[in-house]
Design a protein around this motif. Structure first.
Motif, PDB file in Angstrom:
ATOM      1  N   CYS A 137       0.830  -1.210   0.000  1.00  0.00           N
ATOM      2  CA  CYS A 137       0.000   0.000   0.000  1.00  0.00           C
ATOM      3  C   CYS A 137       0.861   1.256   0.000  1.00  0.00           C
ATOM      4  O   CYS A 137       0.566   2.233  -0.690  1.00  0.00           O
ATOM      5  N   MET A 138       1.935   1.231   0.806  1.00  0.00           N
ATOM      6  CA  MET A 138       2.816   2.403   0.851  1.00  0.00           C
ATOM      7  C   MET A 138       3.410   2.670  -0.519  1.00  0.00           C
ATOM      8  O   MET A 138       3.433   3.813  -0.994  1.00  0.00           O
ATOM      9  N   LEU A 139       3.885   1.610  -1.155  1.00  0.00           N
ATOM     10  CA  LEU A 139       4.443   1.758  -2.499  1.00  0.00           C
ATOM     11  C   LEU A 139       3.371   2.293  -3.446  1.00  0.00           C
ATOM     12  O   LEU A 139       3.625   3.183  -4.263  1.00  0.00           O
ATOM     13  N   GLY A 140       2.145   1.736  -3.312  1.00  0.00           N
ATOM     14  CA  GLY A 140       1.052   2.190  -4.169  1.00  0.00           C
ATOM     15  C   GLY A 140       0.760   3.666  -3.975  1.00  0.00           C
ATOM     16  O   GLY A 140       0.609   4.410  -4.948  1.00  0.00           O
ATOM     17  N   PHE A 141       0.710   4.104  -2.714  1.00  0.00           N
ATOM     18  CA  PHE A 141       0.453   5.529  -2.452  1.00  0.00           C
ATOM     19  C   PHE A 141       1.582   6.382  -3.006  1.00  0.00           C
ATOM     20  O   PHE A 141       1.347   7.470  -3.544  1.00  0.00           O
ATOM     21  N   PHE A 142       2.813   5.889  -2.861  1.00  0.00           N
ATOM     22  CA  PHE A 142       3.946   6.650  -3.366  1.00  0.00           C
ATOM     23  C   PHE A 142       3.853   6.803  -4.888  1.00  0.00           C
ATOM     24  O   PHE A 142       4.012   7.899  -5.431  1.00  0.00           O
ATOM     25  N   LEU A 143       3.553   5.666  -5.559  1.00  0.00           N
ATOM     26  CA  LEU A 143       3.422   5.722  -7.020  1.00  0.00           C
ATOM     27  C   LEU A 143       2.288   6.654  -7.411  1.00  0.00           C
ATOM     28  O   LEU A 143       2.408   7.430  -8.365  1.00  0.00           O
ATOM     29  N   LEU A 144       1.181   6.585  -6.661  1.00  0.00           N
ATOM     30  CA  LEU A 144       0.045   7.462  -6.945  1.00  0.00           C
ATOM     31  C   LEU A 144       0.474   8.921  -6.855  1.00  0.00           C
ATOM     32  O   LEU A 144       0.153   9.740  -7.729  1.00  0.00           O
ATOM     33  N   PHE A 145       1.249   9.231  -5.811  1.00  0.00           N
ATOM     34  CA  PHE A 145       1.714  10.604  -5.650  1.00  0.00           C
ATOM     35  C   PHE A 145       2.591  11.034  -6.817  1.00  0.00           C
ATOM     36  O   PHE A 145       2.392  12.098  -7.400  1.00  0.00           O
ATOM     37  N   VAL A 146       3.557  10.181  -7.181  1.00  0.00           N
ATOM     38  CA  VAL A 146       4.476  10.570  -8.266  1.00  0.00           C
ATOM     39  C   VAL A 146       3.690  10.771  -9.562  1.00  0.00           C
ATOM     40  O   VAL A 146       3.921  11.739 -10.298  1.00  0.00           O
ATOM     41  N   THR A 147       2.726   9.865  -9.817  1.00  0.00           N
ATOM     42  CA  THR A 147       1.928   9.987 -11.035  1.00  0.00           C
ATOM     43  C   THR A 147       1.149  11.307 -11.032  1.00  0.00           C
ATOM     44  O   THR A 147       1.214  12.085 -11.997  1.00  0.00           O
ATOM     45  N   LEU A 148       0.432  11.550  -9.935  1.00  0.00           N
ATOM     46  CA  LEU A 148      -0.356  12.788  -9.859  1.00  0.00           C
ATOM     47  C   LEU A 148       0.542  14.013  -9.949  1.00  0.00           C
ATOM     48  O   LEU A 148       0.207  15.006 -10.602  1.00  0.00           O
ATOM     49  N   LEU A 149       1.711  13.928  -9.293  1.00  0.00           N
ATOM     50  CA  LEU A 149       2.637  15.060  -9.305  1.00  0.00           C
ATOM     51  C   LEU A 149       3.070  15.374 -10.731  1.00  0.00           C
ATOM     52  O   LEU A 149       3.062  16.532 -11.156  1.00  0.00           O
ATOM     53  N   LEU A 150       3.443  14.339 -11.482  1.00  0.00           N
ATOM     54  CA  LEU A 150       3.884  14.572 -12.863  1.00  0.00           C
ATOM     55  C   LEU A 150       2.740  15.165 -13.686  1.00  0.00           C
ATOM     56  O   LEU A 150       2.943  16.129 -14.427  1.00  0.00           O
ATOM     57  N   ILE A 151       1.531  14.577 -13.539  1.00  0.00           N
ATOM     58  CA  ILE A 151       0.406  15.094 -14.321  1.00  0.00           C
ATOM     59  C   ILE A 151       0.158  16.555 -13.980  1.00  0.00           C
ATOM     60  O   ILE A 151       0.012  17.408 -14.853  1.00  0.00           O
ATOM     61  N   ARG A 152       0.150  16.863 -12.663  1.00  0.00           N
ATOM     62  CA  ARG A 152      -0.163  18.233 -12.254  1.00  0.00           C
ATOM     63  C   ARG A 152       0.949  19.198 -12.649  1.00  0.00           C
ATOM     64  O   ARG A 152       0.678  20.334 -13.035  1.00  0.00           O
ATOM     65  N   THR A 153       2.211  18.752 -12.550  1.00  0.00           N
ATOM     66  CA  THR A 153       3.306  19.639 -12.955  1.00  0.00           C
ATOM     67  C   THR A 153       3.215  19.910 -14.456  1.00  0.00           C
ATOM     68  O   THR A 153       3.422  21.041 -14.903  1.00  0.00           O
TER      69      THR A 153
END
Lengths: 241, 211, 218
Positions: free
Chosen positions: A206-222
């Motif tokens: 789950c931690m890895l999943g949340f981390f990946l979710l963050f990186v994905t959202l971060l890239l999209i938003r940036t």
């Protein structure tokens, strides 16, 4: 080739565009896998089924703090090296961090009700997260209030630095103020782990999943932020020509 | 003549956008330079850059920052304080010459104890000029100094600037109306308007990075 | 620097300067709280340290936007930035002027408000000491918030959102010292921590605030 070349928006857009599909895929596999695995673990002998909230609560709380640290690093990079993508990344991360904080607070309340018998307790950790949420809100409000993007990036960067110090201070002040109900750190590398591997492996997933979710959202938003800046710049140029 | 300000290939940005570029001039003791140009071209930005309030986008400014006295539309005067109190404060901050000669030069002695809020527009402008005198700095950087002044006050202003130049001072003035200083050099900024495709030799702002 | 301090104090005490408004606000808070929680002395005594500190916090917040906004409007800030005085010094002096006009009167008047709220007499000394050591931090942190928002229209509300979370450590240690005093205990530990925070903010925050002002001036 140095890592700073990614601070060039064109380069950043190209690279992030190539990486993004893979990240989305990895998130789409890892996050549901971790949550379903977490859902299927046996119930805790003391806490019963409520223990499963952990698989949302712990990763979101972890990310809430990590995202602020990431914003701090990005702000420092902007203030010292003036890399524009870095400032936009910090801006893009803030709402994600705020949502993670809210998720951590809400799941904490839902978990706390059956465990401690109360929805809210002025426990130091809960209090620290509430204060962290206030810092996130202030940071976002300051970004949106200032029209000139360069000034906004500078001022929010300074605010992030000062806010980090005070968030840290508040955490220790809150510990001083109220000893609290929270258990100590649940996962540690010290011998005599306090959590069974039945729980820890899905939790890591789950931690890895949340981390990946963050990186994905971060890239999209940036990427969205970069495009927004680009449209604004082109519009300004057109109006002047 | 001593050169007080030397500007090379200066470009300034306003609101993240390059406004003027390729500006170069020197200002020596005893000289006045008038910057002209249409509204919004960036005269104020240029003056603030020369005064050290914002960094240049490109180019170099050679000037002792402690030589420049900047004055914008607002004079930094407090209505609740008297004329003399306002001047004494700025004199103490800048460490310039005493207040009384400045009051005398600007014909303000009779008004010295009056609160600044009670002054007329022309009297306020004279107080603003007196403030420049008490800074004791040789280079005056003035933004639209005669706006909202009648002909008599403009003549008084021109006289003050001439006296300053005669005392080996210098003045850099942005304006689009006549100042009554025919001897001053004029630099038209219209020719230095930044091209729409700004050269991003050293991108200074978000608009230049992402444009 | 002394000239700036004297000017700011003079401006604050002249007509329209708003001197004493913070104190009046503090009085209103202390009057309204008993209406809200009931007149029982025991209850009031229990919550008095918190109310007094929160009231001081809000009274301080009320006048923060005056620190730089007026000087920004009339161009004084531009002139101060070009003056030989370093910006950090100007920030410190203006925060000091704010403290003398808002924080210091609160410190002096606090025992009276403590009586209104049935604060045990043993805690009065702790209250004055805690406010004396804590309110300078409120002023300098407020100056930082004011510097961040100086150029903004309707910056006041945003400033509260930015500044109040920064007040949390000061509030915790300040109120804790008074609370321990009210319980007949020894409040030295929180008082020392409070003084530490105040000293650290006084040393570090002027640089951040001056940086923010320079950004806002360009």
């Amino acid at each position: 080739m140095s890592i700073w070349e990614y601070a060039n928006p064109v380069k950043f857009m190209r690279t992030s565009g190539a990486v993004l599909p893979w990240l989305v895929g990895a998130t789409a596999i890892c996050l549901p896998a971790g949550l379903i695995w977490g859902w299927s673990v046996p119930e805790d002998y003391k806490q019963g089924a409520t223990v499963k909230i952990m698989f949302l609560h712990v990763p979101s709380a972890m990310m809430a703090i990590n995202i602020w640290v990431m914003m701090l690093v990005a702000s420092l990079i902007w203030l010292i090296r003036r890399h524009h993508v870095s400032a936009l990344a910090a801006r893009a991360a803030a709402p994600i961090g705020a949502v993670m904080t809210v998720v951590a607070l809400v799941t904490g309340a839902v978990w706390g009700q059956p465990t401690w018998g109360t929805w809210w307790e002025w426990d130091p950790r809960l209090t620290s997260f509430l204060i962290l949420l206030l810092f996130y809100l202030g940071y976002m409000a300051l970004w949106s209030a200032i029209e000139n993007p360069d000034s906004a990036a500078d001022l929010t960067g300074v605010m992030c630095l000062v806010g980090s110090v005070f968030a840290f201070l508040s955490r220790y002040a809150a510990h001083f103020w109220n000893q609290g109900l929270h258990q100590g750190s649940t996962i540690s590398v010290a011998p005599g782990d306090r959590i069974s591997s039945v729980y820890s492996y899905p939790l890591y997933t789950c931690m890895l999943g949340f981390f990946l979710l963050f990186v994905t959202l971060l890239l999209i938003r940036t990427r969205t932020e970069i495009r927004r800046r680009r449209t604004a710049a082109l519009l300004a140029r057109e109006m002047r020509a | 003549m001593a050169v007080l300000v030397r500007v090379h290939d200066l470009a300034v940005s306003r609101g993240g956008r390059r406004a003027i570029e390729g500006v170069g001039f020197t200002l020596s003791a005893g000289e006045a330079l008038i910057l002209r140009g249409p509204n919004g071209i960036g005269k104020t930005t240029l003056l603030r850059t020369v005064a050290g309030l914002q960094p240049p986008t490109q180019g170099r400014i050679e000037a002792d920052p402690d030589a420049i006295a900047y004055a914008a539309h607002a004079d930094g005067l407090k209505g609740a304080l008297s004329v003399a109190e306002n001047l004494r404060f700025w004199r103490a901050v800048f460490g310039g010459p005493p207040v009384e000669p400045a009051l005398a030069a600007m014909n303000l002695i009779a008004l010295a104890e009056r609160p600044a809020a009670m002054l007329s527009a022309g009297q306020k402008r004279r107080l603003g000029l007196a403030r420049l005198l008490v800074t004791g700095r040789p280079v005056w950087v003035l933004d639209e100094p005669t706006v909202s002044l009648d002909a008599g006050s403009v003549a008084l202003f021109a006289g003050a600037v001439r006296a300053h130049l005669a005392a080996q001072g210098a003045a850099l003035i942005a304006t689009h109306i006549d100042l009554g200083l025919p001897e001053a050099r004029v630099l038209d900024l219209g020719a230095h308007k930044a091209a729409a495709t700004a050269p991003a030799r050293a991108p200074a702002s978000f608009d230049e990075v992402f444009g | 620097m002394l000239a700036l301090l004297i000017r700011d104090l003079r401006l604050a005490t002249r007509a329209g300067g708003g001197f004493g408004l913070g104190l009046a606000f503090f009085l209103i808070v202390c009057t309204l709280v008993p209406f809200g929680v009931g007149p029982e002395g025991g209850t009031l005594a229990l919550i008095a340290p918190g109310i007094l500190w929160v009231g001081a916090l809000l009274a301080c917040l009320l006048s923060l936007d005056r620190i730089f906004a007026l000087d920004w409007e009339d161009g004084s800030l531009d002139l101060l930035a070009t003056a030989p005085l370093p910006m950090e010094g100007a920030v410190l002096v203006k925060a000091a002027a704010h403290w003398i006009t808002t924080g210091l009167p609160l410190v002096v008047a606090a025992p009276v408000f403590g009586i209104l709220l049935h604060l045990p007499s043993g805690a009065q000394g702790w209250l004055v000491a805690a406010l004396l050591l804590g309110t300078p931090a409120l002023s300098i942190l407020g100056a930082f918030g004011a510097a961040l928002t100086v150029g903004l229209r309707r910056g006041g509300l945003l400033m509260s959102l930015l500044v109040l979370p920064l007040y949390v450590p000061t509030l915790i240690f300040g109120a804790e010292a008074v609370r321990r005093g009210a319980a007949g205990g020894d409040g030295t530990t929180p008082l020392v921590l409070l003084a530490g925070i105040t000293l650290a903010t006084l040393a570090a925050i002027p640089f951040a605030a001056a940086g923010a002002l320079r950004v806002n001036l360009r």
